[in-house]
Design an enzyme around this catalytic site. Sequence first.
Site, mmCIF file in Angstrom:
data_model
loop_
_atom_site.group_PDB
_atom_site.id
_atom_site.type_symbol
_atom_site.label_atom_id
_atom_site.label_comp_id
_atom_site.label_asym_id
_atom_site.label_seq_id
_atom_site.Cartn_x
_atom_site.Cartn_y
_atom_site.Cartn_z
ATOM 1 N N PHE A 1 -21.998 -9.877 -3.203
ATOM 2 C CA PHE A 1 -22.859 -9.085 -4.103
ATOM 3 C C PHE A 1 -22.563 -9.353 -5.589
ATOM 4 C CE2 PHE A 1 -22.656 -4.575 -6.033
ATOM 5 C CZ PHE A 1 -23.871 -4.710 -6.682
ATOM 6 N N THR B 1 -18.457 -14.579 5.055
ATOM 7 C CA THR B 1 -18.295 -13.503 6.036
ATOM 8 C C THR B 1 -19.647 -12.789 6.151
ATOM 9 O OG1 THR B 1 -17.751 -11.793 4.418
ATOM 10 C CG2 THR B 1 -15.914 -13.175 5.218
ATOM 11 N N THR C 1 -10.624 -3.011 -8.926
ATOM 12 C CA THR C 1 -11.395 -1.769 -8.775
ATOM 13 C C THR C 1 -10.678 -0.560 -9.366
ATOM 14 O OG1 THR C 1 -12.192 -0.221 -7.083
ATOM 15 C CG2 THR C 1 -10.336 -1.589 -6.453
ATOM 16 N N GLU D 1 -10.499 2.077 -7.813
ATOM 17 C CA GLU D 1 -9.927 2.826 -6.676
ATOM 18 C C GLU D 1 -8.404 2.689 -6.600
ATOM 19 O OE1 GLU D 1 -11.850 2.752 -2.915
ATOM 20 O OE2 GLU D 1 -13.839 2.587 -3.782
ATOM 21 N N ALA E 1 -5.392 0.102 -1.298
ATOM 22 C CA ALA E 1 -3.980 -0.330 -1.272
ATOM 23 C C ALA E 1 -3.888 -1.854 -1.322
ATOM 24 C CB ALA E 1 -3.301 0.206 -0.019
ATOM 25 N N LEU F 1 -23.499 2.775 -0.332
ATOM 26 C CA LEU F 1 -24.346 3.972 -0.384
ATOM 27 C C LEU F 1 -25.810 3.683 -0.746
ATOM 28 C CD1 LEU F 1 -24.415 7.157 -0.304
ATOM 29 C CD2 LEU F 1 -24.152 7.048 -2.769
ATOM 30 N N ARG G 1 -18.750 9.430 -8.445
ATOM 31 C CA ARG G 1 -18.502 8.031 -8.764
ATOM 32 C C ARG G 1 -19.115 7.733 -10.128
ATOM 33 N NH1 ARG G 1 -15.630 9.025 -5.163
ATOM 34 N NH2 ARG G 1 -15.270 7.912 -3.201
HETATM 35 P P1 NAD Z 1 -18.785 -8.258 -1.154
HETATM 36 O O1 NAD Z 1 -18.158 -7.720 0.079
HETATM 37 O O2 NAD Z 1 -20.254 -8.087 -1.364
HETATM 38 O O3 NAD Z 1 -18.498 -9.824 -1.266
HETATM 39 C C1 NAD Z 1 -17.248 -10.384 -0.984
HETATM 40 C C2 NAD Z 1 -17.408 -11.892 -0.868
HETATM 41 O O4 NAD Z 1 -16.118 -12.450 -0.586
HETATM 42 C C3 NAD Z 1 -18.333 -12.312 0.273
HETATM 43 O O5 NAD Z 1 -19.211 -13.321 -0.183
HETATM 44 C C4 NAD Z 1 -17.406 -12.849 1.321
HETATM 45 O O6 NAD Z 1 -17.986 -13.867 2.137
HETATM 46 C C5 NAD Z 1 -16.273 -13.400 0.473
HETATM 47 N N1 NAD Z 1 -14.997 -13.465 1.195
HETATM 48 C C6 NAD Z 1 -14.429 -12.502 1.968
HETATM 49 N N2 NAD Z 1 -13.278 -12.938 2.483
HETATM 50 C C7 NAD Z 1 -13.093 -14.207 2.025
HETATM 51 C C8 NAD Z 1 -12.078 -15.167 2.186
HETATM 52 N N3 NAD Z 1 -11.007 -14.928 2.947
HETATM 53 N N4 NAD Z 1 -12.202 -16.362 1.551
HETATM 54 C C9 NAD Z 1 -13.304 -16.619 0.783
HETATM 55 N N5 NAD Z 1 -14.295 -15.740 0.606
HETATM 56 C C10 NAD Z 1 -14.197 -14.545 1.213
HETATM 57 O O7 NAD Z 1 -17.963 -7.640 -2.351
HETATM 58 P P2 NAD Z 1 -18.446 -7.185 -3.797
HETATM 59 O O8 NAD Z 1 -18.931 -5.796 -3.717
HETATM 60 O O9 NAD Z 1 -19.292 -8.236 -4.384
HETATM 61 O O10 NAD Z 1 -17.033 -7.136 -4.560
HETATM 62 C C11 NAD Z 1 -16.523 -8.286 -5.225
HETATM 63 C C12 NAD Z 1 -15.188 -7.958 -5.822
HETATM 64 O O11 NAD Z 1 -15.312 -6.884 -6.733
HETATM 65 C C13 NAD Z 1 -14.142 -7.509 -4.792
HETATM 66 O O12 NAD Z 1 -12.901 -8.056 -5.159
HETATM 67 C C14 NAD Z 1 -14.121 -6.001 -4.912
HETATM 68 O O13 NAD Z 1 -12.865 -5.480 -4.567
HETATM 69 C C15 NAD Z 1 -14.420 -5.837 -6.389
HETATM 70 N N6 NAD Z 1 -15.076 -4.574 -6.759
HETATM 71 C C16 NAD Z 1 -16.251 -4.225 -6.163
HETATM 72 C C17 NAD Z 1 -16.894 -3.054 -6.585
HETATM 73 C C18 NAD Z 1 -18.209 -2.610 -5.996
HETATM 74 O O14 NAD Z 1 -18.698 -1.550 -6.359
HETATM 75 N N7 NAD Z 1 -18.843 -3.374 -5.114
HETATM 76 C C19 NAD Z 1 -16.323 -2.262 -7.587
HETATM 77 C C20 NAD Z 1 -15.081 -2.645 -8.102
HETATM 78 C C21 NAD Z 1 -14.475 -3.817 -7.712
HETATM 79 O O1 DAU Z 2 -15.081 2.403 -7.192
HETATM 80 C C1 DAU Z 2 -15.235 1.047 -6.913
HETATM 81 C C2 DAU Z 2 -15.459 0.842 -5.431
HETATM 82 O O2 DAU Z 2 -16.793 1.279 -5.159
HETATM 83 C C3 DAU Z 2 -15.275 -0.607 -4.995
HETATM 84 O O3 DAU Z 2 -13.943 -1.002 -5.211
HETATM 85 C C4 DAU Z 2 -15.650 -0.786 -3.517
HETATM 86 O O4 DAU Z 2 -15.588 -2.168 -3.172
HETATM 87 C C5 DAU Z 2 -17.061 -0.284 -3.321
HETATM 88 O O5 DAU Z 2 -17.389 -0.355 -1.943
HETATM 89 C C6 DAU Z 2 -17.213 1.148 -3.825
HETATM 90 O O6 DAU Z 2 -16.443 2.051 -2.979
HETATM 91 P P1 DAU Z 2 -17.026 3.465 -2.523
HETATM 92 O O7 DAU Z 2 -16.331 3.871 -1.291
HETATM 93 O O8 DAU Z 2 -17.053 4.421 -3.659
HETATM 94 O O9 DAU Z 2 -18.551 3.017 -2.232
HETATM 95 P P2 DAU Z 2 -19.558 3.413 -1.039
HETATM 96 O O10 DAU Z 2 -20.889 2.857 -1.414
HETATM 97 O O11 DAU Z 2 -19.016 3.067 0.297
HETATM 98 O O12 DAU Z 2 -19.617 4.998 -1.126
HETATM 99 C C7 DAU Z 2 -20.016 5.646 -2.334
HETATM 100 C C8 DAU Z 2 -19.891 7.144 -2.103
HETATM 101 O O13 DAU Z 2 -20.859 7.533 -1.129
HETATM 102 C C9 DAU Z 2 -18.555 7.530 -1.516
HETATM 103 O O14 DAU Z 2 -18.167 8.794 -2.052
HETATM 104 C C10 DAU Z 2 -18.816 7.669 -0.024
HETATM 105 C C11 DAU Z 2 -20.257 8.121 0.010
HETATM 106 N N1 DAU Z 2 -21.010 7.667 1.202
HETATM 107 C C12 DAU Z 2 -21.030 6.343 1.483
HETATM 108 C C13 DAU Z 2 -21.689 5.869 2.589
HETATM 109 C C14 DAU Z 2 -21.692 4.384 2.926
HETATM 110 C C15 DAU Z 2 -21.689 8.598 1.999
HETATM 111 O O15 DAU Z 2 -21.709 9.807 1.718
HETATM 112 N N2 DAU Z 2 -22.354 8.124 3.087
HETATM 113 C C16 DAU Z 2 -22.372 6.804 3.444
HETATM 114 O O16 DAU Z 2 -22.983 6.432 4.477
#
Ligand code: NAD
Ligand code: DAU
Length: 363
Positions: free
Chosen positions: A12, A37, A129, A131, A157, A195, A219
């Site tokens: 993403f 993945t 993150t 988190e 963690a 979400l 959030r």
């Molecule tokens: P995502 O799950 O959408 O994408 C992760 C990507 O990593 C995928 O393309 C997957 O194929 C690849 N991947 C997984 N394991 C791998 C491996 N062993 N080797 C090579 N590639 C691999 O994740 P995202 O939401 O795009 O998050 C990207 C980064 O940002 C992560 O490090 C996540 O912790 C961090 N982050 C995400 C959020 C969020 O809200 N989505 C917020 C804060 C930080």
């Molecule tokens: O804060 C940054 C993090 O945000 C990133 O590091 C993570 O990769 C990313 O997945 C996200 O984590 P959250 O757990 O906050 O995101 P998620 O979209 O899973 O959930 C957002 C909020 O919504 C959380 O409080 C849980 C709640 N939720 C989520 C889902 C999937 C629900 O109530 N119902 C659901 O089905």
Amino acid sequence: MSHLLVTGGAGFIGANFVHYWRQHHPQDSVTVLDALTYAGNRANLAGANSVQLVEGDIRDTPLIEGLLRDHAIDTIVHFAAESHVDRSIHGPAAFVETNVIGTMNLLTAARAVWLADGGKPHRFHHVSTDEVYGTLGPNDPPFNETTAYAPNSPYSASKAASDHLVRAWHHTYGLQVTTSNCSNNYGPYQFPEKLIPLFLINALHGRPLPIYGDGMQIRDWLHVEDHCRGIEAVLHHGRVGETYCIGGGAELPNITVIDTLCAAVDAAFAADPALAARFPEAPAARGIPTASLKTTVADRPGHDRRYAIDETRARAEIGYAPARDFKTGFAATLAWYLANEPWWRGVLDGSYRNWVETNYAAR
Ligand code: NAD
Ligand code: DAU
């Protein structure tokens, strides 16, 4: 001219970053390393010109060393990770494998190649993150770069461990690193387990919207393009060895996000009669409020109550400020998902239904 290696660039945020970088820095070369993945998809990179996608694992040290040398990489932007908290609760091992061991392997390869010949200019940027800081009470000040680490889920963690490794490779070996810790991203190409896209696609199919617990968890919502701009600012202006907190300035309880989504879906169906024909299972197709799908389910174990970001350092040092408010960013995101149905149908490929059902079964 820089030569970037973007790990997780088919996921993403990584894919959004690749598109952003191609658009804003067309002179740079971009190589993506991604294991593809369930969360990584070639389709996420469609239209990103001159990007080489290498299918491979960040735990494969010889592959990474080869890429760093053969592609003359001087900048790694490290997104690759297992990223979904619920999955980490069901199966933590993959999170330690990719997020901890994988990051250590990348650092080891970068050290071997970049520091071997006296240390050419280089940068290892680690995407992390908020988190890692744990959870906030309603009146606590927001997280900043000095907040103590207190991760509460296997996912956070593992990310905390990776942050510490990045820091250690700087202090011990002199690797030129930066780290950013950001809040919840939303926007195009987000896999429909998080979400916003999960609830949107459930709403279009008339499936329940599973609200964990009381839905009052907070959030800070960050549009993914603002996150990309934040990483760009760190790469260009950040101090080596430092971390930067990047937020969206949009602290909202989940229930507000969900109600916004429900109202926006209702409004979209009212404005465009073609949507009822495309999504006949949606309550909105029959004039029934989408909010009727809201369903309270058991809370996520260890669910963090509140995240919030104080981005004073990023504003002062690197000139970062989010450009999109949640209202505008959310409207653009809804429009993107409605206009890109083939994308989300393609990436789901059956796994969505399985995931939703497994998730319900576990509760
Ligand atoms: P995502 O799950 O959408 O994408 C992760 C990507 O990593 C995928 O393309 C997957 O194929 C690849 N991947 C997984 N394991 C791998 C491996 N062993 N080797 C090579 N590639 C691999 O994740 P995202 O939401 O795009 O998050 C990207 C980064 O940002 C992560 O490090 C996540 O912790 C961090 N982050 C995400 C959020 C969020 O809200 N989505 C917020 C804060 C930080
Ligand atoms: O804060 C940054 C993090 O945000 C990133 O590091 C993570 O990769 C990313 O997945 C996200 O984590 P959250 O757990 O906050 O995101 P998620 O979209 O899973 O959930 C957002 C909020 O919504 C959380 O409080 C849980 C709640 N939720 C989520 C889902 C999937 C629900 O109530 N119902 C659901 O089905």
